[in-house]
Motif scaffolding. Structure first.
Motif, PDB file in Angstrom:
ATOM      1  N   ILE A 111      33.778  60.332  25.364  1.00  0.00           N
ATOM      2  CA  ILE A 111      34.431  61.873  25.711  1.00  0.00           C
ATOM      3  C   ILE A 111      36.078  61.218  25.147  1.00  0.00           C
ATOM      4  O   ILE A 111      36.972  61.809  25.065  1.00  0.00           O
ATOM      5  N   LEU A 112      36.219  60.010  25.943  1.00  0.00           N
ATOM      6  CA  LEU A 112      37.393  59.340  26.298  1.00  0.00           C
ATOM      7  C   LEU A 112      37.971  58.755  24.486  1.00  0.00           C
ATOM      8  O   LEU A 112      39.336  59.333  24.629  1.00  0.00           O
ATOM      9  N   MET A 115      38.800  62.258  23.124  1.00  0.00           N
ATOM     10  CA  MET A 115      39.961  62.988  24.052  1.00  0.00           C
ATOM     11  C   MET A 115      41.364  62.112  22.953  1.00  0.00           C
ATOM     12  O   MET A 115      42.395  62.723  22.631  1.00  0.00           O
ATOM     13  N   ARG A 116      41.732  60.786  22.586  1.00  0.00           N
ATOM     14  CA  ARG A 116      42.952  60.480  21.887  1.00  0.00           C
ATOM     15  C   ARG A 116      42.730  60.759  20.776  1.00  0.00           C
ATOM     16  O   ARG A 116      43.813  61.348  21.223  1.00  0.00           O
ATOM     17  N   ALA A 117      41.808  61.543  19.943  1.00  0.00           N
ATOM     18  CA  ALA A 117      41.958  61.644  18.900  1.00  0.00           C
ATOM     19  C   ALA A 117      42.490  62.617  18.618  1.00  0.00           C
ATOM     20  O   ALA A 117      43.480  63.333  18.173  1.00  0.00           O
ATOM     21  N   VAL A 118      42.251  63.825  19.083  1.00  0.00           N
ATOM     22  CA  VAL A 118      42.926  65.283  20.184  1.00  0.00           C
ATOM     23  C   VAL A 118      44.021  65.398  20.113  1.00  0.00           C
ATOM     24  O   VAL A 118      44.716  66.115  20.017  1.00  0.00           O
ATOM     25  N   THR A 143      26.435  83.189  14.027  1.00  0.00           N
ATOM     26  CA  THR A 143      27.237  84.258  13.743  1.00  0.00           C
ATOM     27  C   THR A 143      28.268  84.906  14.835  1.00  0.00           C
ATOM     28  O   THR A 143      29.227  85.147  15.032  1.00  0.00           O
ATOM     29  N   THR A 144      27.918  83.585  15.929  1.00  0.00           N
ATOM     30  CA  THR A 144      28.844  83.759  17.581  1.00  0.00           C
ATOM     31  C   THR A 144      28.206  82.192  17.837  1.00  0.00           C
ATOM     32  O   THR A 144      27.288  82.534  17.839  1.00  0.00           O
ATOM     33  N   ALA A 145      29.134  81.820  18.330  1.00  0.00           N
ATOM     34  CA  ALA A 145      29.099  80.305  18.982  1.00  0.00           C
ATOM     35  C   ALA A 145      30.361  80.539  20.329  1.00  0.00           C
ATOM     36  O   ALA A 145      31.963  81.002  20.500  1.00  0.00           O
ATOM     37  N   GLU A 146      30.052  79.890  21.485  1.00  0.00           N
ATOM     38  CA  GLU A 146      30.699  79.424  22.431  1.00  0.00           C
ATOM     39  C   GLU A 146      31.677  78.088  22.362  1.00  0.00           C
ATOM     40  O   GLU A 146      30.908  77.159  21.473  1.00  0.00           O
ATOM     41  N   ILE A 147      32.649  77.913  22.152  1.00  0.00           N
ATOM     42  CA  ILE A 147      33.167  76.225  22.275  1.00  0.00           C
ATOM     43  C   ILE A 147      33.855  76.597  23.553  1.00  0.00           C
ATOM     44  O   ILE A 147      34.935  76.546  23.707  1.00  0.00           O
ATOM     45  N   LYS A 148      33.596  75.056  23.439  1.00  0.00           N
ATOM     46  CA  LYS A 148      35.202  74.503  25.188  1.00  0.00           C
ATOM     47  C   LYS A 148      35.444  73.618  24.564  1.00  0.00           C
ATOM     48  O   LYS A 148      36.298  72.713  23.887  1.00  0.00           O
ATOM     49  N   THR A 149      36.566  73.710  25.555  1.00  0.00           N
ATOM     50  CA  THR A 149      37.844  72.483  25.078  1.00  0.00           C
ATOM     51  C   THR A 149      37.533  71.506  26.123  1.00  0.00           C
ATOM     52  O   THR A 149      35.923  70.782  26.066  1.00  0.00           O
ATOM     53  N   GLY A 150      38.014  70.487  26.875  1.00  0.00           N
ATOM     54  CA  GLY A 150      37.565  69.820  27.590  1.00  0.00           C
ATOM     55  C   GLY A 150      38.107  68.082  27.101  1.00  0.00           C
ATOM     56  O   GLY A 150      37.063  66.392  27.115  1.00  0.00           O
ATOM     57  N   TYR A 151      38.451  67.787  25.187  1.00  0.00           N
ATOM     58  CA  TYR A 151      38.700  66.470  24.895  1.00  0.00           C
ATOM     59  C   TYR A 151      40.461  66.787  24.820  1.00  0.00           C
ATOM     60  O   TYR A 151      41.012  65.959  24.251  1.00  0.00           O
ATOM     61  N   VAL A 186      37.510  62.374  33.257  1.00  0.00           N
ATOM     62  CA  VAL A 186      38.352  62.000  34.385  1.00  0.00           C
ATOM     63  C   VAL A 186      39.347  61.402  33.400  1.00  0.00           C
ATOM     64  O   VAL A 186      39.098  60.385  32.547  1.00  0.00           O
ATOM     65  N   PRO A 187      40.498  61.389  33.195  1.00  0.00           N
ATOM     66  CA  PRO A 187      41.200  60.555  31.914  1.00  0.00           C
ATOM     67  C   PRO A 187      41.924  59.753  32.001  1.00  0.00           C
ATOM     68  O   PRO A 187      42.253  59.613  33.513  1.00  0.00           O
ATOM     69  N   PRO A 188      41.985  58.509  31.740  1.00  0.00           N
ATOM     70  CA  PRO A 188      42.739  57.398  32.101  1.00  0.00           C
ATOM     71  C   PRO A 188      43.858  57.422  32.915  1.00  0.00           C
ATOM     72  O   PRO A 188      43.502  56.123  34.089  1.00  0.00           O
ATOM     73  N   ALA A 189      44.675  57.877  32.851  1.00  0.00           N
ATOM     74  CA  ALA A 189      45.994  58.088  34.207  1.00  0.00           C
ATOM     75  C   ALA A 189      45.631  58.338  35.208  1.00  0.00           C
ATOM     76  O   ALA A 189      46.372  57.981  36.087  1.00  0.00           O
ATOM     77  N   PHE A 190      43.847  58.326  35.541  1.00  0.00           N
ATOM     78  CA  PHE A 190      43.855  59.595  36.852  1.00  0.00           C
ATOM     79  C   PHE A 190      42.847  58.280  37.155  1.00  0.00           C
ATOM     80  O   PHE A 190      41.840  58.884  38.104  1.00  0.00           O
ATOM     81  N   LYS A 191      41.718  57.491  36.634  1.00  0.00           N
ATOM     82  CA  LYS A 191      40.887  56.430  36.739  1.00  0.00           C
ATOM     83  C   LYS A 191      40.488  56.162  37.897  1.00  0.00           C
ATOM     84  O   LYS A 191      39.447  55.935  38.454  1.00  0.00           O
TER      85      LYS A 191
END
Ligand code: NIG
Ligand code: FE
Length: 421
Positions: A111-112, A115-118, A143-151, A186-191
């Motif tokens: 995921i991380l 995250m860097r690419a996003v 025809t319908t999709a849920e889409i998450k953030t998180g990156y 958990v992003p790297p700054a909060f490791k």
């Protein structure tokens, strides 16, 4: 009655279920009407039933004889991470050579890495890369999709993802439902202080996201905003998950949860207790938790393209979930790591083989039950009078071929909100 389009000579697969999602034995019933007709006016279904009956009621501007082919509801992909930048094909190779998904994540990949690419992409690039994925999904019947953030995993980058979802919804034929997944990793700054990240999500991100939603076009379109958490060892524990979900609920958000993908931390009970709309993955859910889920209104979503993609021989016990009485839905989880898969029919094919679901059960699981898993069961997910005309015309007379003959597209024509796309 005047219709814009009358589809005739169809094997109508309605997946109708006027009183909520299907459970238990009802999952095997797809509400078939042979020699059926379906009338559409504007974006709505205005009549359906045996051809002779519908013809007698309806004057149509255009008629489409489908020669006995199966006609079913448009698919609803109730769990996706379809907005992202880049790919993780290098990790695909690492996994083939033996590294596990969670090992790659613990080493700062997974995921991380996305995250860097996003974080490097702007909204325009996120939209451009994701638009191509949505086109493929639509072509395959979604025809319908849920889409998450998180990156994004920062306030600004999470907002960019939400903005990309809103722009895609405005530009693309598909209906999109946004989910805020700030607590994805958990992003790297909060490791060294994951609780501080949880507090950032609660005190800074949630208020900003709630305000963003109010300004967006979604409330007017009656599309809900969901909040979700990855509740897992190596991601967020049960207590952190509860804090985020309760805070999101206080902001008026509906709830979803990633639970029991690898380890059961009690997320299913938590989600059901909070009245979450869905709880997803369920690979490691123990029987007592299945019972709690069955006794709730929360839809259980299985994501077998993940198990398949990770080369696992273990799958969610979908038979036990249905037998317990859980309202079961099926989604792709399309994302660059655990499931680079745009195809609900492929997910259906996997579920039939490794989870022993019947073709009818998986069809209900990607239509009416999936619509309930995104809070839109009253509007979408079945062929019923008054519902939005999201309709698939298949290339086969037997809808079961969707799951049976896998690896090809059986969708000949997609009708979205009454329009041929
Ligand atoms: O549902 N498990 C957590 N999140 C996603 C995977 C996201 C990713 O690997 O990029 C999932 O499997
Ligand atoms: Fe997911």
């Amino acid at each position: 009655m005047n219709a814009d389009l009358l589809i005739t000579n169809a094997n109508l697969i309605t997946c109708a279920s006027p009183h909520g999602p299907k459970r238990g034995a009802a999952m095997q019933d797809v509400g078939q009407i042979t020699d059926g007709a379906l009338a559409i006016s504007g974006d709505k279904i205005i009549a359906l039933g045996p051809s002779a009956e519908v013809r007698a009621q309806v004057e149509a501007a255009r008629e489409l004889d489908v020669d006995g082919r199966a006609v079913c509801p448009g698919f609803v992909d109730a769990h996706t991470h379809a907005v992202y930048a880049g790919d993780r094909v290098a990790e695909f190779e690492m996994r083939i050579k033996g590294a596990s998904y969670m090992e790659i994540m613990a080493a700062g990949g997974g995921i991380l890495s996305t995250m860097r690419a996003v974080r490097q992409a702007d909204v325009e690039q996120l939209v451009a890369e994701s638009l191509q994925r949505l086109d493929v999904m639509l072509h395959l019947g979604t025809t319908t999709a849920e889409i998450k953030t998180g990156y994004g995993l920062s306030t600004a980058a999470e907002l960019n993802m939400l903005q990309a979802i809103a722009e895609l919804d405005a530009d693309h034929a598909m209906t999109l439902i946004p989910t805020f997944l700030g607590a994805h990793a958990v992003p790297p700054a909060f490791k060294d202080d994951p609780d501080a990240y949880v507090q950032l999500v609660i005190t800074e991100m949630l208020p900003v996201v709630a305000a963003w939603y109010e300004r967006s076009h979604f409330p007017q379109a009656c599309i809900p905003l969901f909040a979700d958490v990855f509740c897992e060892e190596g991601a967020f524990d049960l207590d952190q998950t509860r804090q985020v979900l309760e805070a999101a609920q206080a902001h008026g958000m509906a709830l979803k949860l990633h639970a029991d993908e690898f380890v059961s931390l009690g997320g299913v009970s938590l989600a059901a207790g909070l009245g979450a709309t869905s709880v997803d993955h369920l690979d490691a859910t123990p029987p007592a938790e299945m019972q709690r889920l069955a006794a709730s209104d929360t839809v259980g979503v299985i994501l077998p393209a993940v198990n398949f993609n990770l080369g696992s021989h273990h799958f969610a016990d979908a038979r036990a979930l249905i037998d317990a009485g859980v309202a079961l839905a099926l989604a792709t989880d399309i994302n660059p790591g655990s499931a680079p898969c745009p195809s609900l029919p492929l997910a259906m094919a996997i579920a039939c083989r490794y989870q022993r679901l019947l073709p009818n059960e998986v069809l209900n699981a990607v239509t009416i039950n999936a619509a309930h898993a995104v809070g839109l069961g009253q509007r979408l997910g079945s062929l019923e009078v008054g519902k939005q005309a999201d309709v698939l015309i298949l290339d086969t007379h037997d809808h079961r071929h969707l799951a049976y003959e896998f690896g090809r597209n059986h969708v000949a024509q997609v009708v979205k909100a009454g329009k041929m796309v």
